[in-house]
Design a protein around this motif. Structure first.
Motif: not given
Length: 201
Positions: A107-121
């Motif tokens: 299973a790939l449960d360990s790769g799950d996650g919420e959206y995270v901001p990377i770049t904000k202009v």
């Protein structure tokens, strides 16, 4: 009469002189003109000195021989795996946590996650508001798609209205996010809100 006698005498003397002169010229005509005139001729001959050209032989110099040979490197000893599957000294076992299920595959449960901001202009301050010294804020609602880009941005709230909305929209569409991952697959997230404040420092 006297004049005639003198003229006859002079004429005779001149005639005799011419006769002896002609005789001497005829007598000297027997000699040949081939004989060189007496005298010495010096002939100068410039002799070139022998030049000795020295040729240098250019040969590369041999590098000096090392005084001592380099020390021999010891080869690392590798423990060969035993054919019976015994302990070979190398442990390749992975520590599996409790959040990884092996039922029906990995299973790939360990790769799950919420959206995270990377770049904000940062939004560009409108020139009209900057000249008038106006401050305010805008709340934008948008969707983060599967690749982390912003789509469908709309203005939810603006204060004051009609001044900062376009600058806020232009900045939000350049935001980049790490998308939300559920069961190993990216998923769109709608209803994301972001407040952009315009302040004069």
């Amino acid at each position: 009469m006297l004049r005639y006698l003198i003229a006859i005498v002079l004429a005779g003397i001149i005639t005799l002189g011419l006769f002896f002169l002609m005789h001497s010229l005829i007598a000297s005509g027997d000699t040949t003109l081939d004989d060189p005139a007496a005298g010495k001729v010096l002939d100068f001959v410039r002799v070139k000195q022998e030049e000795q050209v020295q040729q240098k032989e250019r040969k590369p110099k041999k590098p000096p021989k090392p005084q001592e040979p380099p020390p021999q490197m010891e080869q690392p000893q590798m423990d060969a795996p035993t054919p019976d599957g015994g302990d070979s000294g190398l442990d390749f076992a992975a520590d599996l946590g409790n959040d990884v299920a092996l039922d029906g595959g990995l299973a790939l449960d360990s790769g799950d996650g919420e959206y995270v901001p990377i770049t904000k202009v940062q939004a560009v301050y409108p020139r009209r508001a900057l000249q008038r010294g106006i401050q305010g804020y805008v709340v934008i609602e948008f969707t983060v798609n599967k690749i982390g880009a912003v789509t469908n941005p709309i203005v939810v709230e603006a204060n004051p209205q009609g001044i900062f909305e376009q600058a806020a929209l232009d900045a939000v569409v350049k935001f980049k996010y790490k998308p939300r991952v559920i069961n190993g697959e990216p998923t769109e997230v709608s209803g994301v809100q972001n407040r952009i404040t315009f302040n004069l420092d």
